[in-house]
Design an enzyme around this catalytic site. Structure first.
Site, PDB file in Angstrom:
ATOM      1  N   MET A   1      88.637  66.933  41.452  1.00 27.34           N
ATOM      2  CA  MET A   1      89.892  66.847  40.581  1.00 27.34           C
ATOM      3  C   MET A   1      89.638  67.320  39.143  1.00 27.34           C
ATOM      4  O   MET A   1      90.334  67.253  38.237  1.00 27.34           O
ATOM      5  CB  MET A   1      90.471  65.269  40.494  1.00 27.34           C
ATOM      6  CG  MET A   1      91.738  64.996  39.916  1.00 27.34           C
ATOM      7  SD  MET A   1      91.699  63.526  39.238  1.00 27.34           S
ATOM      8  CE  MET A   1      91.185  63.720  37.659  1.00 27.34           C
ATOM      9  N   PRO A   2      88.359  67.543  38.960  1.00 23.11           N
ATOM     10  CA  PRO A   2      87.680  67.838  37.721  1.00 23.11           C
ATOM     11  C   PRO A   2      88.276  69.207  37.129  1.00 23.11           C
ATOM     12  O   PRO A   2      89.043  70.070  37.943  1.00 23.11           O
ATOM     13  CB  PRO A   2      86.364  68.202  37.672  1.00 23.11           C
ATOM     14  CG  PRO A   2      85.728  67.118  38.933  1.00 23.11           C
ATOM     15  CD  PRO A   2      87.051  67.592  39.727  1.00 23.11           C
ATOM     16  N   VAL A   3      88.163  69.708  35.869  1.00 18.40           N
ATOM     17  CA  VAL A   3      88.610  71.113  35.465  1.00 18.40           C
ATOM     18  C   VAL A   3      87.206  71.728  34.969  1.00 18.40           C
ATOM     19  O   VAL A   3      86.521  71.115  33.911  1.00 18.40           O
ATOM     20  CB  VAL A   3      89.427  70.751  34.233  1.00 18.40           C
ATOM     21  CG1 VAL A   3      89.885  72.390  33.556  1.00 18.40           C
ATOM     22  CG2 VAL A   3      90.704  70.230  34.882  1.00 18.40           C
TER      23      VAL A   3
ATOM     24  N   GLU B   1      84.913  69.179  32.796  1.00 18.99           N
ATOM     25  CA  GLU B   1      85.553  67.816  32.302  1.00 18.99           C
ATOM     26  C   GLU B   1      85.749  67.167  33.671  1.00 18.99           C
ATOM     27  O   GLU B   1      86.304  67.565  34.444  1.00 18.99           O
ATOM     28  CB  GLU B   1      87.144  68.354  31.750  1.00 18.99           C
ATOM     29  CG  GLU B   1      86.941  69.294  30.853  1.00 18.99           C
ATOM     30  CD  GLU B   1      86.908  68.747  29.399  1.00 18.99           C
ATOM     31  OE1 GLU B   1      87.193  67.330  29.277  1.00 18.99           O
ATOM     32  OE2 GLU B   1      86.756  69.458  28.557  1.00 18.99           O
TER      33      GLU B   1
END
Lengths: 64, 64, 64, 64, 64, 64
Positions: D1-3, A7
């Site tokens: 910052m991603p997941v 994501e």
């Protein structure tokens, strides 16, 4: 054989995705005993207005 | 009552999705003791350029 | 080639999962033009105490 | 910052997960312009009996 | 520090998302001992034609 | 009617989950025009050894 979902904010180029998919696949094979065939990496390109961090929506953040 | 998420390449028609949702729901009821009410099937239509298989990004694959 | 994730309460038998995986895969092939190779069905067996419906946690529900 | 979420069969050691998390994070920073702070890598350790490939449940597969 | 993913129909305004992200983050801090930094809320805006409930695709539902 | 998934470290009590599910559901109804029926909140209780932040696996973190 695993499935990896990423994501991240939209805006990456195809070339960035190409290299990212390759690098994550290599990491899975090297560190997690994964076979590369049937190993999926799926990217969700999420708009900034649909992502909050620490309670603050993307467009309102002042640190990026 | 379960939740089923389908990640697949974009491009399916509404009629295909209609039949897919029906068939997956029937499979859940028949084989997993699921109640159909509150049973969600959510489809993520993923662009080819955001999906890698075996380390190769969608647009670079030669087998499809 | 898609990836299907099923979130459901824990407690299904291996035989139920076997038939469910087969039926969902067949549905994907028949209705969504999916190739069965590299098609994953991943089941998350979620405890009742980790699932809420309509604001009510699993163990507190009176309808099941 | 991603997941990043990794679905894989259970059975990896802590040391394997340690190296995998590091390598995926490095890949995100190098290839996707990601900042490492607030970058999560979440591993779902899925039992073989809850994972099907090509319509065949994990314990029934003859290729692994 | 957790990650919350919201799957819902597309169509919410930025202001609605702003308040939703704030409220979910507050709920995590108050009820789940979560630290707000590095706490992500990711919204997937799903088209109605990609969502089925009780076996019925979004556009075919008569109750909404 | 949406589906909310919460990824967090294992260790919360049933009472914490009960209140969290209620609060997130209320937030969805108040801020996102969601109907509470068929609104799922699914919690994934992830072991610390299966979660990395900023490239560091849970058990190796010194800030928690």
């Amino acid at each position: 054989m695993p499935v990896v979902t990423v994501e991240m904010w939209e805006g990456r180029t195809v070339e960035q995705k190409r290299r990212l998919v390759k690098a994550i696949t290599d990491a899975m094979v090297e560190h997690a005993d994964a076979r590369p065939d049937a190993l999926h990496v799926i990217i969700h390109d999420v708009p900034r207005e649909s992502w909050g961090l620490a309670g603050v929506l993307g467009p309102d953040r002042t640190d990026v």
